[in-house]
Design an enzyme around this catalytic site. Structure first.
Site, mmCIF file in Angstrom:
data_model
loop_
_atom_site.group_PDB
_atom_site.id
_atom_site.type_symbol
_atom_site.label_atom_id
_atom_site.label_comp_id
_atom_site.label_asym_id
_atom_site.label_seq_id
_atom_site.Cartn_x
_atom_site.Cartn_y
_atom_site.Cartn_z
ATOM 1 N N VAL A 154 0.869 -1.194 0.000
ATOM 2 C CA VAL A 154 0.000 0.000 0.000
ATOM 3 C C VAL A 154 0.899 1.235 0.000
ATOM 4 O O VAL A 154 1.806 1.319 0.826
ATOM 5 C CB VAL A 154 -0.872 0.068 1.286
ATOM 6 C CG1 VAL A 154 -1.835 1.252 1.223
ATOM 7 C CG2 VAL A 154 -1.618 -1.226 1.540
ATOM 8 N N HIS A 155 0.696 2.146 -0.930
ATOM 9 C CA HIS A 155 1.430 3.411 -0.828
ATOM 10 C C HIS A 155 0.727 4.567 -1.524
ATOM 11 O O HIS A 155 1.168 5.710 -1.425
ATOM 12 C CB HIS A 155 2.846 3.282 -1.415
ATOM 13 C CG HIS A 155 2.876 3.228 -2.911
ATOM 14 N ND1 HIS A 155 2.671 2.080 -3.621
ATOM 15 C CD2 HIS A 155 3.075 4.200 -3.831
ATOM 16 C CE1 HIS A 155 2.763 2.336 -4.913
ATOM 17 N NE2 HIS A 155 2.997 3.611 -5.082
ATOM 18 N N ARG A 156 -0.370 4.280 -2.233
ATOM 19 C CA ARG A 156 -1.037 5.312 -3.024
ATOM 20 C C ARG A 156 -1.608 6.408 -2.123
ATOM 21 O O ARG A 156 -2.199 6.095 -1.061
ATOM 22 C CB ARG A 156 -2.160 4.585 -3.748
ATOM 23 C CG ARG A 156 -2.574 4.969 -5.121
ATOM 24 C CD ARG A 156 -1.568 5.315 -6.087
ATOM 25 N NE ARG A 156 -0.929 4.200 -6.744
ATOM 26 C CZ ARG A 156 0.175 4.311 -7.487
ATOM 27 N NH1 ARG A 156 0.754 5.475 -7.647
ATOM 28 N NH2 ARG A 156 0.693 3.271 -8.052
#
Ligand code: UD1
Ligand code: UDP
Length: 356
Positions: A203-205
């Site tokens: 997850v990084h958005r």
């Protein structure tokens, strides 16, 4: 030709690995690293592992707001381009380093080649979408990974210099694939998991990490899973997990970001992949692992249409439902080329010279 490749973030180093090796067979190349990513495991480890030549310039711009970061890049890249005057600038993907590289070159009238052109999520709230649109419209040469990407560029009135070459990340995946099994053999026991018995998550958005409710909902889904979860945590995500006070259960193993071979080994052996990454969605498809995407839309729609990727956003109920879906039909084709995208990119300058 004297080409200047401009990169700065993790997925760009992976793309550069293929393109740089091919370019250097026929042309001279200069590498400019903006410094957007700087931790060892987000940057230098990819240069070492994928044998990418050391950058000729490291601009060390670091982190910041979009405006501040892009502005620092523009100023520093311009200095280098004025000094080096390459024949072409080559930019990769859709990050702020891509945008800054393209804008700096355009203002100096240096032609631009865009690797991974023509992709659209049609969500202008996504910083990457702005970067893609602007970069495509500033570029003289658009190297598209798929036919759909070429059609998109054409539909926006970009008709010259648009070529389907295939996906350069597929080139790198094929190059690394022979090493995946041996890597998995040591890595999986070290993490205490067995093949096809864990979920891999990334997850990084911004849409997820900048929204505490979205991040909490994703964490809740991870906590509810009945399988072990391997979670290589992007530095941005690590800091928001702390900031929002989110705790993950012990079956969710948070690890540092891993190298590319390790990542492919983890992907190839996962039961399901849960991600909001662009590159990881595509790799899941190419490695035939069902993917659940923590976004409402994707620029890699082919993976959804083929039934191997489900878009769920950040709602925990939808995530858990999608993870429980049966594996799709194994017979499938993929639209990402033949693994020779980088070579086709390098050759395109020779072909253009031959026909001009
Ligand atoms: C960037 C790209 C995104 C891409 C991603 C790949 C933009 C707008 N976004 O997002 O498209 O998918 O890279 O991973 O260009 N940080 C560190 N160490 C690092 C790098 C970042 O600690 O080496 C932390 C900093 O707190 C920083 C934050 O992560 O503020 C975000 O980094 P940034 O490069 O701005 O965006 P990404 O989320 O990495
Ligand atoms: N990746 C990696 N190690 C990790 C996480 C991702 O090598 O810990 C690789 C992944 O396999 C893919 C690329 O990084 O090739 C994707 O980068 P990222 O998710 O950061 O960016 P995006 O593709 O979303 O722009």
């Amino acid at each position: 030709m004297r080409l200047a490749s401009i990169v700065g973030a993790r997925p760009q180093f992976i793309k550069l690995a293929a393109v740089s090796a091919a370019i250097r067979q026929y042309h001279e190349e200069l590498i400019i690293h903006t410094g957007q990513h700087y931790d060892y495991n987000m940057s230098a480890q990819f240069f070492a592992e994928l044998a990418i030549p050391a950058p000729d310039y490291h601009l060390e711009v670091g982190s910041g707001t979009h405006g501040a970061q892009t502005a620092r890049m523009l100023e520093a890249i311009e200095q280098v381009l004025m000094r080096e005057r390459p024949d072409w600038v080559v930019v990769y993907g859709d990050t702020n380093s891509t945008l800054a590289g393209a804008l700096s070159a355009a203002k100096l009238h240096i032609p631009i080649a865009h690797v991974e052109a023509g992709l659209r999520s049609f969500n202008r709230a996504m910083p990457e979408e702005i970067n893609r649109v602007v970069t495509d419209h500033l570029s003289q040469r658009l190297f598209c990974p798929t036919e759909a990407a070429q059609r998109q560029a054409n539909s926006e009135g970009i008709l010259q210099g648009v070529e389907v070459v295939g996906d350069v990340m597929y080139d790198v995946l094929l190059h690394v694939r022979p090493r995946i099994d041996a890597h998995a053999h040591t890595l999986l026991p070290r993490l205490g998991v067995t093949p096809h018995n864990y979920v891999l998550a990334t997850v990084h958005r911004a849409a997820n990490t900048d929204d505490p409710a979205a991040m909490r909902s994703i964490a809740h889904a991870l906590n509810k899973l009945e399988m072990p979860v391997i979670f290589p945590v992007h530095p941005r995500t690590r800091s928001v997990l702390e900031q929002y006070g989110i705790t993950l259960q012990s079956h969710v193993q948070c690890i540092e970001p891993v190298g590319f071979t390790a990542m492919l080994a983890l992907e190839a052996n996962a039961h399901r992949i849960l991600t909001d990454s662009g590159g990881v969605q595509k790799e899941a498809f190419l490695l035939a692992v069902p993917c659940v995407t923590l976004r409402e839309e994707t620029e890699w729609r082919e993976t959804v249409e083929a039934g191997w990727n489900v878009l769920v956003g950040s709602r925990w109920e939808a995530i858990l439902e999608a993870i429980a879906l049966p594996r799709p039909d194994p017979s499938r084709q993929h639209p990402f080329g033949k693994g020779d995208a980088a070579r086709r990119i390098a050759l395109s300058w020779l072909n253009a010279n031959a026909t001009s």
